[in-house]
Design a protein around this motif. Structure first.
Motif, short mmCIF file in Angstrom:
data_model
loop_
_atom_site.label_atom_id
_atom_site.label_comp_id
_atom_site.label_asym_id
_atom_site.label_seq_id
_atom_site.Cartn_x
_atom_site.Cartn_y
_atom_site.Cartn_z
N PRO A 166 43.60 36.05 38.00
CA PRO A 166 44.62 35.17 37.73
C PRO A 166 45.32 35.47 36.38
CG PRO A 166 42.60 33.79 38.26
CD PRO A 166 42.20 35.20 38.16
N GLU A 167 44.70 36.53 35.64
CA GLU A 167 45.67 36.80 34.33
C GLU A 167 45.75 38.33 34.43
OE1 GLU A 167 46.54 34.81 32.06
OE2 GLU A 167 45.93 33.11 33.16
N PHE A 168 45.68 38.86 35.65
CA PHE A 168 45.80 40.27 35.71
C PHE A 168 47.12 40.93 35.12
CE2 PHE A 168 47.46 44.17 38.00
CZ PHE A 168 46.44 45.03 37.67
N SER A 169 47.06 42.29 34.54
CA SER A 169 48.37 42.85 34.09
C SER A 169 48.01 44.13 34.11
CB SER A 169 48.85 42.16 32.77
OG SER A 169 49.77 42.81 32.18
N ALA A 170 48.76 44.85 34.09
CA ALA A 170 48.88 46.40 34.01
C ALA A 170 49.86 47.02 33.17
CB ALA A 170 48.94 47.03 35.61
#
Length: 231
Positions: free
Chosen positions: A158-162
């Motif tokens: 839900p909070e994934f970021s790259a």
């Protein structure tokens, strides 16, 4: 790998299958696997543009691991390869770039699997977008936290970021959840204020501009417009 070489391999394998009674299905699977290895090895850099634009010879490179599947670059859909866990390099034109991608991990199921049920858990992020200015000749890569368990991967999604990181290790962008509507609004050609000349002239100008916008719109943008038009 040339088609002649594939044919020779196929004929040789066919003789062996007939002699030893091996099934045709198994042989075809082996041939397909062999072909895929040859094709995958020939993929070096995926170009993200059409034609021969200015700056192509000075393109930057975005290196992607197998967990990242790039689906769109600058309103251009990327090819869906047969194996979507390939680590690929993407050539980016110098200047502003918008990269849309999905992060996916696969985890084996530990319990008993029913007949026909998938043997793996697939954990996938929402489509992400990263926007950054690519410098000519520079190499960029994705940087993100890698989960060690399936439960951890599920909590991260839900909070994934790259981050997009340059060759010097400097972060140039962080991804966020992609909103297709933002791309439609940004790429839409503005319609100018009405000009003297009557309603028919204004209607003609608006029609021509709508045609121009339609020709440059992506498939997703066209679908969104048609949904809006017929609501």
């Amino acid at each position: 790998m040339s088609i002649c070489h594939v044919n020779r391999v196929f004929e040789s394998m066919m003789k062996g299958w007939h002699k030893h009674g091996v099934s045709l299905r198994a042989g075809l699977a082996a041939l397909i696997a062999l072909s895929l290895v040859g094709c995958a090895s020939s993929i070096s850099v995926v170009e993200t543009w059409d034609g021969n634009p200015e700056g192509a010879e000075r393109a930057a490179t975005l290196k992607t691991p197998g967990e990242i599947r790039v689906v769109r670059v600058n309103d251009r859909n990327m090819t869906n390869f047969l194996m979507d866990d390939l680590a690929l390099d993407y050539a980016l034109l110098p200047g502003d770039n918008e990269v849309v991608f999905v992060y996916k991990t696969i985890w084996a199921k530990t319990g008993v699997v029913s007949n026909g049920e998938s043997k793996v858990h697939v954990i996938e992020s929402e489509p992400q977008v990263a926007r950054f200015e690519a410098l000519a000749g520079e190499t960029y890569r994705f940087e993100f936290d890698r989960p060690t368990t399936r439960q951890e991967a599920e909590r991260m999604m839900p909070e994934f970021s790259a981050a997009i990181v340059s060759s010097s290790g400097r972060s140039v962008a962080s991804s966020s959840v992609w909103d297709p509507a933002e791309g439609i609004a940004a790429s839409r050609t503005p319609i100018p204020e009405p000009q003297p000349g009557g309603a028919s002239a204004n209607a003609g100008n608006a029609l021509e501009q709508l045609k121009d916008v339609w020709e440059t719109a992506s498939d997703e943008e066209k679908k969104a417009f048609l949904r809006w038009a017929f609501e």
